[in-house]
Design a protein around this motif. Structure first.
Motif, short mmCIF file in Angstrom:
data_model
loop_
_atom_site.label_atom_id
_atom_site.label_comp_id
_atom_site.label_asym_id
_atom_site.label_seq_id
_atom_site.Cartn_x
_atom_site.Cartn_y
_atom_site.Cartn_z
N THR A 99 46.02 22.20 -66.02
CA THR A 99 46.04 21.68 -64.67
C THR A 99 47.23 20.75 -64.47
OG1 THR A 99 43.68 21.46 -65.09
CG2 THR A 99 44.43 20.85 -62.92
N ASP A 100 47.84 20.85 -63.31
CA ASP A 100 48.94 19.94 -63.00
C ASP A 100 48.34 18.64 -62.47
OD1 ASP A 100 51.23 18.67 -62.24
OD2 ASP A 100 51.58 19.90 -60.47
N THR A 101 48.53 17.57 -63.20
CA THR A 101 47.95 16.29 -62.79
C THR A 101 49.00 15.34 -62.20
OG1 THR A 101 48.23 15.44 -65.02
CG2 THR A 101 46.07 16.37 -64.46
N SER A 102 50.19 15.84 -61.92
CA SER A 102 51.26 14.95 -61.46
C SER A 102 50.96 14.32 -60.11
CB SER A 102 52.59 15.72 -61.39
OG SER A 102 52.46 16.81 -60.51
N ASN A 103 50.07 14.91 -59.32
CA ASN A 103 49.76 14.36 -58.01
C ASN A 103 48.57 13.39 -58.06
OD1 ASN A 103 51.78 15.87 -56.92
ND2 ASN A 103 50.45 17.54 -56.28
N GLU A 104 47.91 13.31 -59.21
CA GLU A 104 46.75 12.44 -59.30
C GLU A 104 47.18 10.98 -59.34
OE1 GLU A 104 44.05 13.45 -62.40
OE2 GLU A 104 43.90 15.53 -61.75
N THR A 105 46.46 10.16 -58.60
CA THR A 105 46.75 8.74 -58.61
C THR A 105 45.52 7.98 -59.10
OG1 THR A 105 46.04 8.48 -56.31
CG2 THR A 105 48.39 8.91 -56.70
N ARG A 106 45.77 6.76 -59.53
CA ARG A 106 44.69 5.92 -60.03
C ARG A 106 44.48 4.74 -59.09
NH1 ARG A 106 45.45 4.50 -66.21
NH2 ARG A 106 47.50 3.81 -65.55
N SER A 107 43.33 4.11 -59.23
CA SER A 107 43.00 2.94 -58.43
C SER A 107 42.58 1.79 -59.32
CB SER A 107 41.84 3.25 -57.48
OG SER A 107 42.20 4.23 -56.55
N SER A 159 44.64 1.59 -54.25
CA SER A 159 44.78 2.99 -54.65
C SER A 159 46.21 3.46 -54.46
CB SER A 159 43.83 3.85 -53.80
OG SER A 159 44.14 3.69 -52.42
N ARG A 180 50.69 6.13 -59.33
CA ARG A 180 51.04 7.40 -59.98
C ARG A 180 50.93 7.23 -61.49
NH1 ARG A 180 55.58 6.62 -56.83
NH2 ARG A 180 56.80 6.52 -58.74
N PRO A 181 50.77 8.34 -62.24
CA PRO A 181 50.67 8.26 -63.70
C PRO A 181 51.85 7.55 -64.36
CG PRO A 181 50.01 10.43 -62.95
CD PRO A 181 50.56 9.71 -61.74
#
Length: 136
Positions: free
Chosen positions: A2-10, A104, A107-108
């Motif tokens: 899975t491409d996780t480059s768009n996932e952000t953290r809070s 929120s 980015r990684p």
């Protein structure tokens, strides 16, 4: 894979605070009180109002996104390449108010900013609780 480059953290911090939401709201929205626990600012609790938080290390460009008095406050928080959103949620409880803050949009590759926010907000919360304890 899975491409996780768009996932952000809070960063999320929640506290049970023994004060009514109206009192906490004032500390979150009145510039002279905000300065005591967070930073100097020209904040106004008005949607689309642009403002800055200023500290000795620099400043944060912000814009008010949502205002629901004594319940919800949300604003953009843009500094040093970090484009994030800070949302405060106040929920009355039997003991006072459940206060939740979520920042929120990390980015990684923004590990340092994320770590800084985690420790920074913990300190800001401690400062906020001191301000609430000594103000009317």
């Amino acid at each position: 894979m899975t491409d996780t480059s768009n996932e952000t953290r809070s960063v999320v911090i929640e506290r049970e605070i023994p004060f009514p939401s109206e009192k906490i709201w004032r500390a979150l929205t009145q510039p002279h009180l905000i300065q005591e626990w967070l930073m100097k600012s020209d904040f106004k609790p008005v949607a689309d109002h642009r403002f800055k938080f200023s500290a000795n290390w620099g400043s944060v460009d912000c814009k008010v996104l949502e205002v629901e008095p004594n319940k919800t406050l949300s604003y953009s928080w843009d500094a040093y390449g970090l484009a994030s959103t800070v949302t405060w949620t106040l929920t009355p409880t039997g003991m006072g108010t459940h206060l939740r803050m979520e920042q929120s949009g990390f980015r990684p590759d923004q590990r340092q900013a994320y770590g800084g926010a985690r420790s920074g907000w913990t300190q800001f919360f401690a400062n906020l609780e001191q301000v609430l304890a000594r103000t009317e």
